[in-house]
Design an enzyme around this catalytic site. Structure first.
Site, PDB file in Angstrom:
ATOM      1  N   PRO A   1     -28.027  39.255 -16.087  1.00  0.00           N
ATOM      2  CA  PRO A   1     -29.120  38.266 -16.155  1.00  0.00           C
ATOM      3  C   PRO A   1     -30.308  38.767 -16.965  1.00  0.00           C
ATOM      4  O   PRO A   1     -30.598  39.961 -16.988  1.00  0.00           O
ATOM      5  CB  PRO A   1     -29.535  38.082 -14.686  1.00  0.00           C
ATOM      6  CG  PRO A   1     -28.603  38.935 -13.866  1.00  0.00           C
ATOM      7  CD  PRO A   1     -27.987  39.926 -14.788  1.00  0.00           C
ATOM      8  N   VAL A   2     -30.989  37.816 -17.601  1.00  0.00           N
ATOM      9  CA  VAL A   2     -32.288  38.089 -18.213  1.00  0.00           C
ATOM     10  C   VAL A   2     -33.322  38.052 -17.078  1.00  0.00           C
ATOM     11  O   VAL A   2     -32.978  38.225 -15.916  1.00  0.00           O
ATOM     12  CB  VAL A   2     -32.592  37.063 -19.330  1.00  0.00           C
ATOM     13  CG1 VAL A   2     -31.645  37.271 -20.509  1.00  0.00           C
ATOM     14  CG2 VAL A   2     -32.498  35.627 -18.825  1.00  0.00           C
TER      15      VAL A   2
ATOM     16  N   SER B   1     -39.692  40.349 -11.040  1.00  0.00           N
ATOM     17  CA  SER B   1     -39.946  39.348 -12.092  1.00  0.00           C
ATOM     18  C   SER B   1     -40.810  38.183 -11.600  1.00  0.00           C
ATOM     19  O   SER B   1     -41.540  37.564 -12.378  1.00  0.00           O
ATOM     20  CB  SER B   1     -38.616  38.809 -12.627  1.00  0.00           C
ATOM     21  OG  SER B   1     -37.800  38.338 -11.580  1.00  0.00           O
TER      22      SER B   1
ATOM     23  N   VAL C   1     -24.173  43.447  -5.742  1.00  0.00           N
ATOM     24  CA  VAL C   1     -25.502  43.047  -6.220  1.00  0.00           C
ATOM     25  C   VAL C   1     -26.523  44.153  -5.993  1.00  0.00           C
ATOM     26  O   VAL C   1     -27.509  44.260  -6.719  1.00  0.00           O
ATOM     27  CB  VAL C   1     -25.957  41.748  -5.506  1.00  0.00           C
ATOM     28  CG1 VAL C   1     -27.194  41.160  -6.169  1.00  0.00           C
ATOM     29  CG2 VAL C   1     -24.839  40.701  -5.496  1.00  0.00           C
ATOM     30  N   ALA C   2     -26.298  44.979  -4.984  1.00  0.00           N
ATOM     31  CA  ALA C   2     -27.265  46.030  -4.620  1.00  0.00           C
ATOM     32  C   ALA C   2     -27.462  47.000  -5.770  1.00  0.00           C
ATOM     33  O   ALA C   2     -26.536  47.313  -6.513  1.00  0.00           O
ATOM     34  CB  ALA C   2     -26.776  46.788  -3.390  1.00  0.00           C
TER      35      ALA C   2
ATOM     36  N   LYS D   1     -29.065  51.077 -15.603  1.00  0.00           N
ATOM     37  CA  LYS D   1     -28.223  49.882 -15.539  1.00  0.00           C
ATOM     38  C   LYS D   1     -27.078  49.974 -16.561  1.00  0.00           C
ATOM     39  O   LYS D   1     -25.945  49.591 -16.285  1.00  0.00           O
ATOM     40  CB  LYS D   1     -29.049  48.619 -15.809  1.00  0.00           C
ATOM     41  CG  LYS D   1     -30.144  48.335 -14.799  1.00  0.00           C
ATOM     42  CD  LYS D   1     -29.639  48.196 -13.377  1.00  0.00           C
ATOM     43  CE  LYS D   1     -29.039  46.841 -13.075  1.00  0.00           C
ATOM     44  NZ  LYS D   1     -28.756  46.652 -11.628  1.00  0.00           N
TER      45      LYS D   1
ATOM     46  N   LEU E   1     -25.862  52.995  -0.520  1.00  0.00           N
ATOM     47  CA  LEU E   1     -25.118  53.349  -1.731  1.00  0.00           C
ATOM     48  C   LEU E   1     -25.070  54.857  -1.976  1.00  0.00           C
ATOM     49  O   LEU E   1     -24.259  55.326  -2.760  1.00  0.00           O
ATOM     50  CB  LEU E   1     -25.745  52.663  -2.950  1.00  0.00           C
ATOM     51  CG  LEU E   1     -25.563  51.146  -3.046  1.00  0.00           C
ATOM     52  CD1 LEU E   1     -26.368  50.593  -4.211  1.00  0.00           C
ATOM     53  CD2 LEU E   1     -24.095  50.787  -3.204  1.00  0.00           C
TER      54      LEU E   1
ATOM     55  N   VAL F   1     -35.175  36.980 -14.066  1.00  0.00           N
ATOM     56  CA  VAL F   1     -34.721  36.010 -13.063  1.00  0.00           C
ATOM     57  C   VAL F   1     -35.908  35.391 -12.327  1.00  0.00           C
ATOM     58  O   VAL F   1     -36.712  36.092 -11.700  1.00  0.00           O
ATOM     59  CB  VAL F   1     -33.759  36.661 -12.045  1.00  0.00           C
ATOM     60  CG1 VAL F   1     -33.253  35.625 -11.044  1.00  0.00           C
ATOM     61  CG2 VAL F   1     -32.580  37.309 -12.765  1.00  0.00           C
TER      62      VAL F   1
ATOM     63  N   TYR G   1     -34.986  52.927 -16.274  1.00  0.00           N
ATOM     64  CA  TYR G   1     -34.318  51.927 -15.430  1.00  0.00           C
ATOM     65  C   TYR G   1     -33.222  51.214 -16.222  1.00  0.00           C
ATOM     66  O   TYR G   1     -32.107  50.996 -15.730  1.00  0.00           O
ATOM     67  CB  TYR G   1     -35.340  50.921 -14.889  1.00  0.00           C
ATOM     68  CG  TYR G   1     -34.713  49.860 -13.999  1.00  0.00           C
ATOM     69  CD1 TYR G   1     -34.142  50.213 -12.772  1.00  0.00           C
ATOM     70  CD2 TYR G   1     -34.690  48.527 -14.389  1.00  0.00           C
ATOM     71  CE1 TYR G   1     -33.562  49.254 -11.958  1.00  0.00           C
ATOM     72  CE2 TYR G   1     -34.109  47.552 -13.582  1.00  0.00           C
ATOM     73  CZ  TYR G   1     -33.546  47.923 -12.361  1.00  0.00           C
ATOM     74  OH  TYR G   1     -32.954  46.970 -11.555  1.00  0.00           O
TER      75      TYR G   1
END
Length: 348
Positions: free
Chosen positions: A191-192, A206, A89-90, A166, A70, A194, A162
């Site tokens: 998403p919360v 998580s 998704v990355a 996002k 990226l 995961v 972080y």
């Protein structure tokens, strides 16, 4: 849409070694798509194929791996060429010892814009961005009403770096689409926390919550509230957001239901796993104890602003518009624990 129609379409999934990405690839292959995925290094291809195999995928001839980062422009134009859809998704990994928050913010924002620019130029129909609940719930005064997709993290508030990254990355994506998207469509999934089936030794941060409870590493539960969601449902929501006409230009929170306190997660494990949950501690830790521990532990310090705060969110929009139907929090918790035990990952 039929599998035959899907077989003529190619979908790119960025960051193929990630927990959510692997589950997205599994479901895309199951639905009959041609799939490309990117890795920072092709040295990880065998590891990702092993995870897909663990997840039941036998369709490897429809999956190709491509090396891309990226932080560099090349070779994104080639990677997205002839793709109908892109699941971005990355995301740059959180940096623990950063000197300035821009070390996290800039790579996240620039990475999103690289993928969007290449996708637009290649004639991709729609990009689905994996954002996060971190772009929704931080920096607000305490509230009991559930957060929804109209909420954005308040960057003037005390949002961690972080979560700021996002937020700014997702905002940059929407601004790009509006100003220079030239017909490229965008959807976002937020998403919360995961959980769900782990497929190998590389899993998301998580999952450590469940691992630490099962191994007794957590001496008790901080008074922290969170929503939870199963990774299989997060992947399913990505696929729905990718093709559903109603998903164009929309963001979708992914949560299994009402938020819960961590002590309730510990109780779920205790109630269902018998002897396997013998080390799980269902004691709620006093806030004062954590404030003392925060003086010497940066990880604990990051929890302090969350103590006692209700972080409830709603997935009503995804359920209503996309007919999404997530598993319960209990199912997600138990699937995580069972996979960690089955793959013997608790002692690693």
């Amino acid at each position: 849409m039929t599998t035959k129609a899907n077989s003529e379409k190619t979908v790119l999934v960025t960051g193929g070694s990630g927990f959510i990405a692997v589950h997205c690839i599994l479901q895309l292959l199951q639905a009959g798509y041609q799939v490309r995925t990117t890795l920072r290094s092709l040295n990880r291809e065998a590891e990702v194929r092993a995870m897909l195999n663990e997840g039941g995928s036998k369709a490897s001839q429809r999956l190709t791996f491509h090396e891309a980062d990226l932080s560099a422009d090349a070779p994104w134009d080639q990677v997205v060429n002839n793709c109908t859809y892109v699941l971005h998704v990355a995301s740059p990994t959180p940096i623990r010892n950063y000197k300035h928050e821009d070390e996290m913010i800039n790579p996240a924002r620039e990475g999103v814009l690289r993928v969007l620019r290449a996708s637009r130029d290649a004639g991709v129909k729609r990009v689905v961005l994996t954002s996060a609940i971190g772009a929704v719930v931080y920096g607000h005064p305490p509230q009991t009403a559930p957060y929804d997709e109209t909420n954005w993290t308040n960057l003037a508030g005390k949002a961690p770096a972080y979560q700021k990254s996002k937020t700014l990355a997702e905002q940059a994506a929407w601004a790009f689409i509006e100003r220079e998207g030239r017909g490229l469509e965008l959807s976002a999934v937020n998403p919360v926390t995961v959980l769900g089936p782990v497929l190998g030794p590389d899993y998301s941060h998580s999952i450590h919550l469940i691992k630490n409870l099962l191994t007794g590493k957590m001496p008790g539960c901080p008074k922290i509230n969170s929503g939870f969601v199963d990774v299989r449902d997060v992947a399913d929501l990505h696929l729905r957001a990718m093709t559903h006409p109603a998903a164009k230009g929309e963001r979708f929170i992914a949560t299994a239901g009402e938020s819960v306190w961590l002590v309730e997660i510990a109780r779920i494990l205790k109630a269902h796993l018998g002897q396997d949950a013998s080390k799980v501690n269902t004691r709620e830790l006093p806030n004062a104890l954590l404030r003392i521990a925060a003086l010497r532990d940066p990880m604990v310090k990051s929890m302090i602003p969350l103590l006692g705060r209700v972080m409830n969110t709603t997935s009503a929009k995804a359920i209503r518009l996309l007919d999404w139907s997530p598993r319960s929090t209990e199912e997600a918790v138990l699937a995580t624990a069972e996979s960690l035990m089955r793959l013997h990952l608790l002692d690693q």
